[in-house]
Design a protein around this motif. Structure first.
Motif, PDB file in Angstrom:
ATOM      1  N   PRO A  29       0.812  -1.203   0.000  1.00 52.84           N
ATOM      2  CA  PRO A  29       0.000   0.000   0.000  1.00 52.84           C
ATOM      3  C   PRO A  29       0.849   1.258   0.000  1.00 52.84           C
ATOM      4  O   PRO A  29       2.026   1.244   0.351  1.00 52.84           O
ATOM      5  N   ASP A  30       0.165   2.371  -0.365  1.00 54.39           N
ATOM      6  CA  ASP A  30       0.771   3.680  -0.211  1.00 54.39           C
ATOM      7  C   ASP A  30       0.550   4.076   1.242  1.00 54.39           C
ATOM      8  O   ASP A  30      -0.550   4.453   1.640  1.00 54.39           O
ATOM      9  N   VAL A  31       1.574   3.935   2.074  1.00 52.36           N
ATOM     10  CA  VAL A  31       1.358   4.069   3.507  1.00 52.36           C
ATOM     11  C   VAL A  31       1.924   5.358   4.040  1.00 52.36           C
ATOM     12  O   VAL A  31       2.870   5.924   3.522  1.00 52.36           O
ATOM     13  N   ALA A  32       1.288   5.837   5.133  1.00 47.92           N
ATOM     14  CA  ALA A  32       1.819   6.965   5.883  1.00 47.92           C
ATOM     15  C   ALA A  32       2.036   6.497   7.314  1.00 47.92           C
ATOM     16  O   ALA A  32       1.878   7.215   8.264  1.00 47.92           O
ATOM     17  N   GLY A  33       2.384   5.275   7.511  1.00 50.46           N
ATOM     18  CA  GLY A  33       2.490   4.608   8.797  1.00 50.46           C
ATOM     19  C   GLY A  33       2.267   3.140   8.546  1.00 50.46           C
ATOM     20  O   GLY A  33       2.006   2.722   7.430  1.00 50.46           O
ATOM     21  N   ASP A  34       2.353   2.342   9.592  1.00 57.73           N
ATOM     22  CA  ASP A  34       2.236   0.903   9.416  1.00 57.73           C
ATOM     23  C   ASP A  34       0.846   0.463   9.007  1.00 57.73           C
ATOM     24  O   ASP A  34       0.676  -0.570   8.381  1.00 57.73           O
ATOM     25  N   ASP A  35      -0.177   1.238   9.389  1.00 63.04           N
ATOM     26  CA  ASP A  35      -1.524   0.759   9.146  1.00 63.04           C
ATOM     27  C   ASP A  35      -2.429   1.830   8.545  1.00 63.04           C
ATOM     28  O   ASP A  35      -3.635   1.802   8.721  1.00 63.04           O
ATOM     29  N   LEU A  36      -1.857   2.802   7.851  1.00 66.49           N
ATOM     30  CA  LEU A  36      -2.651   3.829   7.187  1.00 66.49           C
ATOM     31  C   LEU A  36      -2.522   3.696   5.679  1.00 66.49           C
ATOM     32  O   LEU A  36      -1.432   3.508   5.149  1.00 66.49           O
ATOM     33  N   LEU A  37      -3.646   3.801   4.988  1.00 69.91           N
ATOM     34  CA  LEU A  37      -3.675   3.870   3.534  1.00 69.91           C
ATOM     35  C   LEU A  37      -4.208   5.243   3.157  1.00 69.91           C
ATOM     36  O   LEU A  37      -5.186   5.721   3.750  1.00 69.91           O
ATOM     37  N   ARG A  38      -3.567   5.889   2.175  1.00 71.44           N
ATOM     38  CA  ARG A  38      -3.963   7.241   1.797  1.00 71.44           C
ATOM     39  C   ARG A  38      -4.239   7.331   0.304  1.00 71.44           C
ATOM     40  O   ARG A  38      -3.572   6.691  -0.507  1.00 71.44           O
ATOM     41  N   HIS A  39      -5.208   8.158  -0.032  1.00 73.03           N
ATOM     42  CA  HIS A  39      -5.466   8.533  -1.421  1.00 73.03           C
ATOM     43  C   HIS A  39      -5.944   9.977  -1.368  1.00 73.03           C
ATOM     44  O   HIS A  39      -7.110  10.256  -1.069  1.00 73.03           O
ATOM     45  N   ASP A  40      -5.022  10.908  -1.626  1.00 67.40           N
ATOM     46  CA  ASP A  40      -5.291  12.330  -1.430  1.00 67.40           C
ATOM     47  C   ASP A  40      -5.759  12.556   0.010  1.00 67.40           C
ATOM     48  O   ASP A  40      -5.074  12.161   0.939  1.00 67.40           O
ATOM     49  N   ASP A  41      -6.953  13.150   0.207  1.00 65.28           N
ATOM     50  CA  ASP A  41      -7.419  13.413   1.573  1.00 65.28           C
ATOM     51  C   ASP A  41      -8.305  12.297   2.117  1.00 65.28           C
ATOM     52  O   ASP A  41      -8.957  12.452   3.153  1.00 65.28           O
ATOM     53  N   LEU A  42      -8.313  11.145   1.422  1.00 65.09           N
ATOM     54  CA  LEU A  42      -8.989   9.956   1.922  1.00 65.09           C
ATOM     55  C   LEU A  42      -7.963   9.129   2.696  1.00 65.09           C
ATOM     56  O   LEU A  42      -6.947   8.715   2.139  1.00 65.09           O
ATOM     57  N   VAL A  43      -8.212   8.900   3.980  1.00 72.34           N
ATOM     58  CA  VAL A  43      -7.259   8.200   4.839  1.00 72.34           C
ATOM     59  C   VAL A  43      -7.960   7.031   5.512  1.00 72.34           C
ATOM     60  O   VAL A  43      -9.028   7.203   6.117  1.00 72.34           O
ATOM     61  N   MET A  44      -7.361   5.847   5.416  1.00 76.95           N
ATOM     62  CA  MET A  44      -7.906   4.650   6.052  1.00 76.95           C
ATOM     63  C   MET A  44      -6.952   4.164   7.130  1.00 76.95           C
ATOM     64  O   MET A  44      -5.778   3.896   6.864  1.00 76.95           O
ATOM     65  N   ASP A  45      -7.473   4.055   8.341  1.00 73.50           N
ATOM     66  CA  ASP A  45      -6.758   3.428   9.446  1.00 73.50           C
ATOM     67  C   ASP A  45      -7.189   1.966   9.456  1.00 73.50           C
ATOM     68  O   ASP A  45      -8.292   1.630   9.906  1.00 73.50           O
ATOM     69  N   VAL A  46      -6.336   1.087   8.926  1.00 72.42           N
ATOM     70  CA  VAL A  46      -6.700  -0.316   8.752  1.00 72.42           C
ATOM     71  C   VAL A  46      -6.931  -0.992  10.091  1.00 72.42           C
ATOM     72  O   VAL A  46      -7.934  -1.682  10.301  1.00 72.42           O
ATOM     73  N   GLU A  47      -5.995  -0.778  11.020  1.00 70.54           N
ATOM     74  CA  GLU A  47      -6.093  -1.454  12.311  1.00 70.54           C
ATOM     75  C   GLU A  47      -7.312  -0.966  13.099  1.00 70.54           C
ATOM     76  O   GLU A  47      -8.017  -1.748  13.723  1.00 70.54           O
ATOM     77  N   GLY A  48      -7.541   0.343  13.060  1.00 69.93           N
ATOM     78  CA  GLY A  48      -8.669   0.908  13.802  1.00 69.93           C
ATOM     79  C   GLY A  48      -9.978   0.869  13.042  1.00 69.93           C
ATOM     80  O   GLY A  48     -11.016   1.267  13.573  1.00 69.93           O
ATOM     81  N   ARG A  49      -9.927   0.389  11.775  1.00 70.90           N
ATOM     82  CA  ARG A  49     -11.116   0.291  10.921  1.00 70.90           C
ATOM     83  C   ARG A  49     -11.888   1.616  10.902  1.00 70.90           C
ATOM     84  O   ARG A  49     -13.099   1.674  11.152  1.00 70.90           O
TER      85      ARG A  49
END
Length: 241
Positions: A133-153
């Motif tokens: 993934p395009d990550v900004a940390g171990d469990d974050l996925l980013r697409h412009d200003d859309l941010v997904m915290d995978v671990e925290g769902r």
């Protein structure tokens, strides 16, 4: 067909005693403890008391409509929800899926088919595993200003949290984790729903449509999810790194 379980529990909300008994017998044979309710209000009370892993929900209930029961249930539980109904027209199917149901099965149904669908749901992981993934940390996925915290769902868009169902979250995570890939409907069904769903393309289309609404997408000029005609879906290129 036995579903491996550390004594999982299932709540059956069904007013027809014959259907209720058929569902209960099938689930017990697959290792579940079973709680039964014949009305929507009884079902909601049982949900709060027992916190089941699976809910089967009739759409035609004598008090609350099954749609409302599903909506209220989804607000307090992450359990799998299977809607069971004799009303098989397209509108009911769409309503059921939009409010967070994981599957829809029509009456009459085969106990073997029902067992297979439940088994497939419990075999698949609750979340997809990211692939480069395009990550900004171990469990974050980013697409412009859309941010997904995978671990925290949790998903935010422009800093605002989006209320996604489990299926919508898993679909978006899959698309983000393989942002350069075109995902066929069959691949998404296999990844998010598990084995045995490869022919039910409509499930993907309904949930992608719901996900796009929550992302505020203009389908004629998509910002996030692009339809690849005749194939499936992919993420649009991000405008920022």
């Amino acid at each position: 067909m036995s579903i491996p379980t550390s004594q999982r529990s299932a709540l059956i909300v069904e007013d027809d005693p014959d259907i209720r008994e058929l569902l209960a017998t099938t689930l017990r044979m697959n290792g579940f403890t079973v709680i039964e309710a014949s009305t929507g209000l009884e079902g909601l009370a049982a949900l709060k008391e027992h916190r089941p892993d699976l809910i089967t929900l009739d759409l035609n209930l004598p008090d609350l409509d099954g749609v409302e029961v599903c909506r209220q249930s989804r607000a307090v539980t992450d359990a799998y929800i299977v809607m069971v109904t004799a009303r098989q027209d397209e509108i009911d199917r769409l309503i059921g899926l939009e409010i967070g149901a994981d599957d829809f099965i029509g009456k009459p149904f085969s106990p073997r088919e029902f067992s297979a669908r439940v088994s497939a749901m419990f075999r698949r992981p609750r979340t997809a595993q990211p692939q480069q993934p395009d990550v900004a940390g171990d469990d974050l996925l980013r697409h412009d200003d859309l941010v997904m915290d995978v671990e925290g769902r949790m998903v935010t868009l422009g800093g605002r949290e989006l209320a996604l169902t489990r299926i919508e979250f898993d679909l978006l995570e899959t698309l983000l984790s393989g942002a350069q890939r075109v995902w066929t409907r069959e691949a998404l069904l296999d990844r998010v729903w598990g084995d045995g769903w490869s022919q039910d393309h409509h499930l993907v289309e309904v949930h992608i449509r719901n996900l796009r609404k929550k992302l505020g997408e203009d389908t004629t000029n998509p910002r996030f999810i692009r339809t690849v005609r005749g194939v499936g879906y992919r993420m649009m290129p991000a405008s920022t790194n």
